[in-house]
Design a protein around this motif. Structure first.
Motif, mmCIF file in Angstrom:
data_model
loop_
_atom_site.group_PDB
_atom_site.id
_atom_site.type_symbol
_atom_site.label_atom_id
_atom_site.label_comp_id
_atom_site.label_asym_id
_atom_site.label_seq_id
_atom_site.Cartn_x
_atom_site.Cartn_y
_atom_site.Cartn_z
ATOM 1 N N LEU A 44 3.444 -16.437 17.672
ATOM 2 C CA LEU A 44 2.926 -16.708 19.012
ATOM 3 C C LEU A 44 1.899 -17.843 18.959
ATOM 4 N N ARG A 45 1.084 -17.856 17.931
ATOM 5 C CA ARG A 45 0.130 -18.951 17.775
ATOM 6 C C ARG A 45 0.857 -20.285 17.580
ATOM 7 N N GLY A 46 1.941 -20.258 16.805
ATOM 8 C CA GLY A 46 2.711 -21.481 16.590
ATOM 9 C C GLY A 46 3.273 -22.024 17.882
ATOM 10 N N TRP A 47 3.731 -21.122 18.751
ATOM 11 C CA TRP A 47 4.259 -21.555 20.050
ATOM 12 C C TRP A 47 3.163 -22.168 20.915
ATOM 13 N N VAL A 48 2.016 -21.491 20.982
ATOM 14 C CA VAL A 48 0.913 -21.996 21.807
ATOM 15 C C VAL A 48 0.481 -23.380 21.319
ATOM 16 N N ALA A 49 0.364 -23.549 20.008
ATOM 17 C CA ALA A 49 -0.097 -24.827 19.459
ATOM 18 C C ALA A 49 0.897 -25.945 19.728
ATOM 19 N N ASN A 50 2.188 -25.662 19.594
ATOM 20 C CA ASN A 50 3.202 -26.698 19.820
ATOM 21 C C ASN A 50 3.370 -27.004 21.298
ATOM 22 N N ARG A 104 -7.841 -22.348 26.314
ATOM 23 C CA ARG A 104 -8.371 -20.979 26.348
ATOM 24 C C ARG A 104 -7.291 -19.971 25.955
ATOM 25 N N LEU A 105 -6.028 -20.256 26.300
ATOM 26 C CA LEU A 105 -4.926 -19.406 25.842
ATOM 27 C C LEU A 105 -4.853 -19.443 24.314
ATOM 28 N N GLY A 106 -4.996 -20.653 23.761
ATOM 29 C CA GLY A 106 -5.004 -20.765 22.308
ATOM 30 C C GLY A 106 -6.109 -19.933 21.683
ATOM 31 N N GLN A 107 -7.287 -19.976 22.274
ATOM 32 C CA GLN A 107 -8.392 -19.174 21.759
ATOM 33 C C GLN A 107 -8.111 -17.683 21.917
ATOM 34 N N ALA A 108 -7.401 -17.324 22.974
ATOM 35 C CA ALA A 108 -7.074 -15.913 23.217
ATOM 36 C C ALA A 108 -6.117 -15.360 22.171
ATOM 37 N N VAL A 109 -5.278 -16.229 21.582
ATOM 38 C CA VAL A 109 -4.351 -15.757 20.546
ATOM 39 C C VAL A 109 -4.931 -15.938 19.146
ATOM 40 N N GLY A 110 -6.186 -16.419 19.073
ATOM 41 C CA GLY A 110 -6.864 -16.491 17.794
ATOM 42 C C GLY A 110 -7.027 -17.865 17.202
ATOM 43 N N LEU A 111 -6.595 -18.903 17.914
ATOM 44 C CA LEU A 111 -6.766 -20.272 17.434
ATOM 45 C C LEU A 111 -8.136 -20.800 17.839
ATOM 46 N N SER A 112 -8.650 -21.746 17.085
ATOM 47 C CA SER A 112 -9.861 -22.426 17.502
ATOM 48 C C SER A 112 -9.499 -23.566 18.441
ATOM 49 N N ARG A 113 -10.489 -24.071 19.146
ATOM 50 C CA ARG A 113 -10.243 -25.230 20.012
ATOM 51 C C ARG A 113 -9.689 -26.395 19.192
ATOM 52 N N ASP A 114 -10.227 -26.610 18.008
ATOM 53 C CA ASP A 114 -9.749 -27.713 17.178
ATOM 54 C C ASP A 114 -8.332 -27.473 16.680
ATOM 55 N N ASP A 115 -7.978 -26.212 16.402
ATOM 56 C CA ASP A 115 -6.600 -25.908 16.006
ATOM 57 C C ASP A 115 -5.621 -26.423 17.053
ATOM 58 N N ILE A 238 1.269 -19.696 12.322
ATOM 59 C CA ILE A 238 -0.122 -20.032 12.021
ATOM 60 C C ILE A 238 -0.865 -18.755 11.643
ATOM 61 N N GLU A 239 -1.177 -18.635 10.368
ATOM 62 C CA GLU A 239 -1.937 -17.496 9.862
ATOM 63 C C GLU A 239 -3.434 -17.792 10.006
ATOM 64 N N ILE A 240 -4.169 -16.809 10.420
ATOM 65 C CA ILE A 240 -5.625 -16.951 10.490
ATOM 66 C C ILE A 240 -6.262 -15.731 9.844
#
Length: 245
Positions: A44-50, A104-115, A238-240
């Motif tokens: 899910l993180r990979g989808w949000v980031a892409n 903010r969606l990215g942050q909600a799934v555990g990514l940082s803003r920079d990610d 994306i593993e965190i």
């Protein structure tokens, strides 16, 4: 050879446009998995980031349409799409915009803003698909670029699906991150009303133009499908570390 075929009626033409829903990416295996709650947190993180690369390209695409458009009424209406995504601080309105909502969606799934904003997780095929759409809007007549936006006909359903299912399927996602989907429910319906009205009017001058509009819509559907392909086939995960890992 002169095309002597009569245009479809506006109702029949609209029915054919809406019939393209069978090619919408909600039916893509990756999105089917998402809707069933079968994605892992790293997926899910990979989808949000892409998908962020698509989000930041939308106002660029819309600016390209405006730069080619000589119709002031269309420009007055279309510019709202850029403000929706980029945000604005105009006349007392303070709107952070859809791009910020996606961060903010990215942050909600555990990514940082920079990610998210660094684009370091965006796979090459995702860039290629999105860039193809932006280049289409830059290079083709603005009327065709307007017609390409009609994938929004099908967007409210997928946004509502995420709002309804993510709290159950992905309870680890901060619910505040779903705001992007909530605000697009209203925005997409407004945009569809405008884009559909124009397409039905402009492309109904001949059967050939109507068929061209259908092919343009299929192109945009293919872009979204290819974007989902890129994310699925690249196996971008994306593993965190931390509580959301």
């Amino acid at each position: 050879m002169t095309d002597t075929r009569a245009p479809w009626s506006p109702e029949a033409f609209e029915e054919r446009l809406r019939g393209k829903s069978t090619s919408y990416h909600i039916h893509h295996p990756f999105h089917v998995m998402m809707g069933r709650g079968e994605l892992t947190p790293p997926q899910l993180r990979g989808w949000v980031a892409n998908r962020f690369y698509y989000q930041i390209s939308i106002p660029i695409k819309d600016a390209a349409i405006l730069s080619n458009c000589d119709d002031i009424a269309i420009r007055r209406e279309w510019i709202q799409r850029i403000l929706d995504h980029d945000g604005c601080h105009i006349g007392g309105v303070d709107d952070a915009g859809g791009i910020e909502a996606w961060i903010r969606l990215g942050q909600a799934v555990g990514l940082s803003r920079d990610d998210v904003t660094s684009l370091r997780y965006v796979v090459p095929a995702a860039r290629f698909a999105v860039d193809a759409y932006v280049n289409f809007a830059r290079q083709r007549p603005w009327q065709e670029a307007v017609a390409s936006s009609l994938t929004e006909l099908f967007a409210p359903h997928i946004h509502q699906q995420r709002i309804d299912t993510w709290p159950t399927h992905y309870p680890w996602v901060d619910a505040a991150g779903l705001q992007y989907f909530k605000q697009r429910l209203t925005q997409a319906r407004r945009d569809v009303e405008h884009g559909l009205h124009f397409t039905l009017q402009h492309f109904s001058q001949s059967r050939a133009l109507q068929e061209r509009a259908l092919n343009i819509l299929q192109f945009k559907l293919d872009v979204l499908w290819a974007l989902a392909d890129a994310i699925l086939l690249s196996q971008c995960t994306i593993e965190i570390t931390g509580p959301k890992a």
